[in-house]
Design a protein around this motif. Sequence first.
Motif, PDB file in Angstrom:
ATOM      1  N   PRO A   1     -23.991  37.190 -18.874  1.00 25.11           N
ATOM      2  CA  PRO A   1     -23.228  36.580 -19.967  1.00 25.11           C
ATOM      3  C   PRO A   1     -24.042  35.494 -20.665  1.00 25.11           C
ATOM      4  O   PRO A   1     -24.460  34.510 -20.060  1.00 25.11           O
ATOM      5  CB  PRO A   1     -22.011  35.977 -19.238  1.00 25.11           C
ATOM      6  N   LEU A   2     -24.249  35.662 -21.972  1.00 27.39           N
ATOM      7  CA  LEU A   2     -25.109  34.745 -22.726  1.00 27.39           C
ATOM      8  C   LEU A   2     -24.379  34.034 -23.864  1.00 27.39           C
ATOM      9  O   LEU A   2     -24.962  33.182 -24.528  1.00 27.39           O
ATOM     10  CB  LEU A   2     -26.303  35.514 -23.307  1.00 27.39           C
ATOM     11  N   LYS A   3     -23.122  34.371 -24.063  1.00 31.10           N
ATOM     12  CA  LYS A   3     -22.379  33.808 -25.188  1.00 31.10           C
ATOM     13  C   LYS A   3     -22.204  32.303 -25.031  1.00 31.10           C
ATOM     14  O   LYS A   3     -21.848  31.805 -23.970  1.00 31.10           O
ATOM     15  CB  LYS A   3     -21.003  34.474 -25.296  1.00 31.10           C
TER      16      LYS A   3
ATOM     17  N   TRP B   1     -32.690  29.081 -26.502  1.00 28.93           N
ATOM     18  CA  TRP B   1     -33.364  30.240 -25.943  1.00 28.93           C
ATOM     19  C   TRP B   1     -33.801  29.966 -24.513  1.00 28.93           C
ATOM     20  O   TRP B   1     -33.721  30.840 -23.643  1.00 28.93           O
ATOM     21  CB  TRP B   1     -34.551  30.614 -26.821  1.00 28.93           C
ATOM     22  N   ALA B   2     -34.235  28.743 -24.224  1.00 30.61           N
ATOM     23  CA  ALA B   2     -34.636  28.396 -22.855  1.00 30.61           C
ATOM     24  C   ALA B   2     -33.458  28.536 -21.896  1.00 30.61           C
ATOM     25  O   ALA B   2     -33.612  29.014 -20.766  1.00 30.61           O
ATOM     26  CB  ALA B   2     -35.184  26.972 -22.814  1.00 30.61           C
ATOM     27  N   GLU B   3     -32.270  28.137 -22.349  1.00 31.25           N
ATOM     28  CA  GLU B   3     -31.084  28.261 -21.510  1.00 31.25           C
ATOM     29  C   GLU B   3     -30.749  29.734 -21.278  1.00 31.25           C
ATOM     30  O   GLU B   3     -30.313  30.113 -20.179  1.00 31.25           O
ATOM     31  CB  GLU B   3     -29.905  27.543 -22.174  1.00 31.25           C
ATOM     32  N   VAL B   4     -30.963  30.557 -22.282  1.00 32.00           N
ATOM     33  CA  VAL B   4     -30.741  31.999 -22.125  1.00 32.00           C
ATOM     34  C   VAL B   4     -31.664  32.555 -21.041  1.00 32.00           C
ATOM     35  O   VAL B   4     -31.230  33.277 -20.127  1.00 32.00           O
ATOM     36  CB  VAL B   4     -30.982  32.730 -23.458  1.00 32.00           C
ATOM     37  N   VAL B   5     -32.949  32.228 -21.124  1.00 30.63           N
ATOM     38  CA  VAL B   5     -33.917  32.755 -20.155  1.00 30.63           C
ATOM     39  C   VAL B   5     -33.598  32.262 -18.749  1.00 30.63           C
ATOM     40  O   VAL B   5     -33.675  33.029 -17.775  1.00 30.63           O
ATOM     41  CB  VAL B   5     -35.356  32.380 -20.562  1.00 30.63           C
ATOM     42  N   ASP B   6     -33.227  30.995 -18.605  1.00 28.58           N
ATOM     43  CA  ASP B   6     -32.864  30.474 -17.281  1.00 28.58           C
ATOM     44  C   ASP B   6     -31.660  31.211 -16.704  1.00 28.58           C
ATOM     45  O   ASP B   6     -31.597  31.484 -15.496  1.00 28.58           O
ATOM     46  CB  ASP B   6     -32.561  28.973 -17.371  1.00 28.58           C
TER      47      ASP B   6
ATOM     48  N   ASN C   1     -25.787  40.055 -22.788  1.00 37.83           N
ATOM     49  CA  ASN C   1     -25.028  40.125 -24.033  1.00 37.83           C
ATOM     50  C   ASN C   1     -24.591  38.737 -24.498  1.00 37.83           C
ATOM     51  O   ASN C   1     -24.168  37.916 -23.682  1.00 37.83           O
ATOM     52  CB  ASN C   1     -23.758  40.969 -23.831  1.00 37.83           C
ATOM     53  N   GLY C   2     -24.693  38.512 -25.831  1.00 39.36           N
ATOM     54  CA  GLY C   2     -24.008  37.359 -26.404  1.00 39.36           C
ATOM     55  C   GLY C   2     -24.851  36.249 -26.983  1.00 39.36           C
ATOM     56  O   GLY C   2     -24.304  35.270 -27.487  1.00 39.36           O
ATOM     57  N   TRP C   3     -26.194  36.356 -26.977  1.00 38.51           N
ATOM     58  CA  TRP C   3     -26.978  35.252 -27.535  1.00 38.51           C
ATOM     59  C   TRP C   3     -26.783  35.177 -29.054  1.00 38.51           C
ATOM     60  O   TRP C   3     -26.525  36.164 -29.720  1.00 38.51           O
ATOM     61  CB  TRP C   3     -28.470  35.369 -27.193  1.00 38.51           C
ATOM     62  N   ASP C   4     -26.896  33.972 -29.575  1.00 33.56           N
ATOM     63  CA  ASP C   4     -26.684  33.745 -31.011  1.00 33.56           C
ATOM     64  C   ASP C   4     -27.591  32.616 -31.470  1.00 33.56           C
ATOM     65  O   ASP C   4     -27.352  31.445 -31.179  1.00 33.56           O
ATOM     66  CB  ASP C   4     -25.218  33.390 -31.278  1.00 33.56           C
ATOM     67  N   GLN C   5     -28.638  32.978 -32.198  1.00 29.91           N
ATOM     68  CA  GLN C   5     -29.610  31.967 -32.646  1.00 29.91           C
ATOM     69  C   GLN C   5     -29.010  30.973 -33.622  1.00 29.91           C
ATOM     70  O   GLN C   5     -29.568  29.882 -33.829  1.00 29.91           O
ATOM     71  CB  GLN C   5     -30.841  32.659 -33.264  1.00 29.91           C
TER      72      GLN C   5
ATOM     73  N   ALA D   1     -41.984  35.840 -25.367  1.00 27.26           N
ATOM     74  CA  ALA D   1     -43.027  35.282 -24.500  1.00 27.26           C
ATOM     75  C   ALA D   1     -42.466  34.762 -23.177  1.00 27.26           C
ATOM     76  O   ALA D   1     -43.022  35.029 -22.101  1.00 27.26           O
ATOM     77  CB  ALA D   1     -43.778  34.167 -25.233  1.00 27.26           C
ATOM     78  N   LEU D   2     -41.352  34.015 -23.213  1.00 24.23           N
ATOM     79  CA  LEU D   2     -40.767  33.479 -21.978  1.00 24.23           C
ATOM     80  C   LEU D   2     -40.251  34.599 -21.074  1.00 24.23           C
ATOM     81  O   LEU D   2     -40.353  34.514 -19.844  1.00 24.23           O
ATOM     82  CB  LEU D   2     -39.632  32.506 -22.301  1.00 24.23           C
ATOM     83  N   LEU D   3     -39.715  35.654 -21.682  1.00 18.11           N
ATOM     84  CA  LEU D   3     -39.260  36.788 -20.878  1.00 18.11           C
ATOM     85  C   LEU D   3     -40.440  37.492 -20.214  1.00 18.11           C
ATOM     86  O   LEU D   3     -40.365  37.886 -19.047  1.00 18.11           O
ATOM     87  CB  LEU D   3     -38.493  37.783 -21.749  1.00 18.11           C
ATOM     88  N   ASP D   4     -41.530  37.671 -20.962  1.00 17.58           N
ATOM     89  CA  ASP D   4     -42.706  38.336 -20.405  1.00 17.58           C
ATOM     90  C   ASP D   4     -43.285  37.535 -19.245  1.00 17.58           C
ATOM     91  O   ASP D   4     -43.739  38.106 -18.241  1.00 17.58           O
ATOM     92  CB  ASP D   4     -43.777  38.509 -21.486  1.00 17.58           C
ATOM     93  N   GLU D   5     -43.254  36.223 -19.381  1.00 21.43           N
ATOM     94  CA  GLU D   5     -43.785  35.358 -18.324  1.00 21.43           C
ATOM     95  C   GLU D   5     -42.932  35.471 -17.051  1.00 21.43           C
ATOM     96  O   GLU D   5     -43.460  35.523 -15.940  1.00 21.43           O
ATOM     97  CB  GLU D   5     -43.791  33.906 -18.817  1.00 21.43           C
ATOM     98  N   SER D   6     -41.619  35.531 -17.216  1.00 20.57           N
ATOM     99  CA  SER D   6     -40.709  35.575 -16.063  1.00 20.57           C
ATOM    100  C   SER D   6     -40.542  36.973 -15.496  1.00 20.57           C
ATOM    101  O   SER D   6     -40.290  37.153 -14.304  1.00 20.57           O
ATOM    102  CB  SER D   6     -39.334  35.026 -16.466  1.00 20.57           C
ATOM    103  N   PHE D   7     -40.673  37.993 -16.377  1.00 25.16           N
ATOM    104  CA  PHE D   7     -40.447  39.381 -15.957  1.00 25.16           C
ATOM    105  C   PHE D   7     -41.567  40.267 -16.490  1.00 25.16           C
ATOM    106  O   PHE D   7     -41.390  41.010 -17.461  1.00 25.16           O
ATOM    107  CB  PHE D   7     -39.090  39.868 -16.472  1.00 25.16           C
TER     108      PHE D   7
END
Length: 323
Positions: free
Chosen positions: A99-101, A106-111, A128-132, A144-150
């Motif tokens: 849940p991302l709503k 973006w950092a909070e989303v990745v965490d 699901n649910g991010w909103d820039q 980039a942060l996703l690639d670093e973590s996964f």
Amino acid sequence: MKKLWPIVLLFVAACKQKEYNADLLVKNAVVYTVDSAFTTANAFVVSGGKIISVGSADTLEEKYLAREVIDAGGKAIYPGFIDAHAHFYEYGLGLQQVPLKGLKSWAEVVDTVKAYADRNADGWIIGNGWDQNIWDGKKFPDKALLDESFPVRPVILHRVDGHAVIANQAALNIAGIKPGQKVTGGEIETINGKLTGVLIDNAVGIVTRKIPDPTEQLTQNALLSAQANCFAVGLTTVDDCGLPYSMVNTIAELQHKGALKMRLYVMLADRPENYEYLFKRGVFKTPGLDVRSFKVYADGALGSRGACLLKPYNDQKIGAAFY
């Protein structure tokens, strides 16, 4: 002995009058009947899961003996609400995912995704649910942060409107997406010749079609979770827009078993296999399920910058509307 017969007959008659003829009586309510005059009543009676009479409490209490009586305390009672455009099944799937709503950066989303991955060790990570638009700067994220973590495990995170995603490089590799690749009715975002991971509208399907189908148990959990939340706010019928034909039998079977009580009007997605299914067999209609139409996609959405505009989006320096 003969003198006792009237007493016995009166006793039998009294017992007969006391037999229950309803399951539930609700009184002391403001019952909105939603008839042509929008009249209200203060009580209703239920038997066999259906409302059999609506009116005044005094009249209904004289006519019916209910097994249960509820005093509504003057609260309003409405017929079940109907949502004319929903994504009931997708909503239920989202309840099984990250849940991302409402997350503020973006950092909070990745965490949040990393915390989910710690609890769920295998398979694709889907969120699901991010909103820039609620982040500082309102810019689309970069992978980039996703690639670093996964670096190996595929990740795909859907924007709140469902018209855009961000995927990590592992997911893009599985889908075979390359910089500069074009897709009709969609966009694969690049900056300085590099993929950002953001995919809009028809580009999303290039990745999602590579995700393994949900298991039967996951599908059932999704439908029942969505039902529980919808029932909690009074929704009793939904129009689910854009399902694959394979979901028709799944929904019908769950309804037949009595597990899925939500009534559904289903629009199939505009794909060849769905047209073939419905045109071949015709309208599918049961007391709880109606399948007779298609959802056709004509344009994108403003929030994900996929809707066609006469000029480029004024808050986006790169890219432009596509046709």
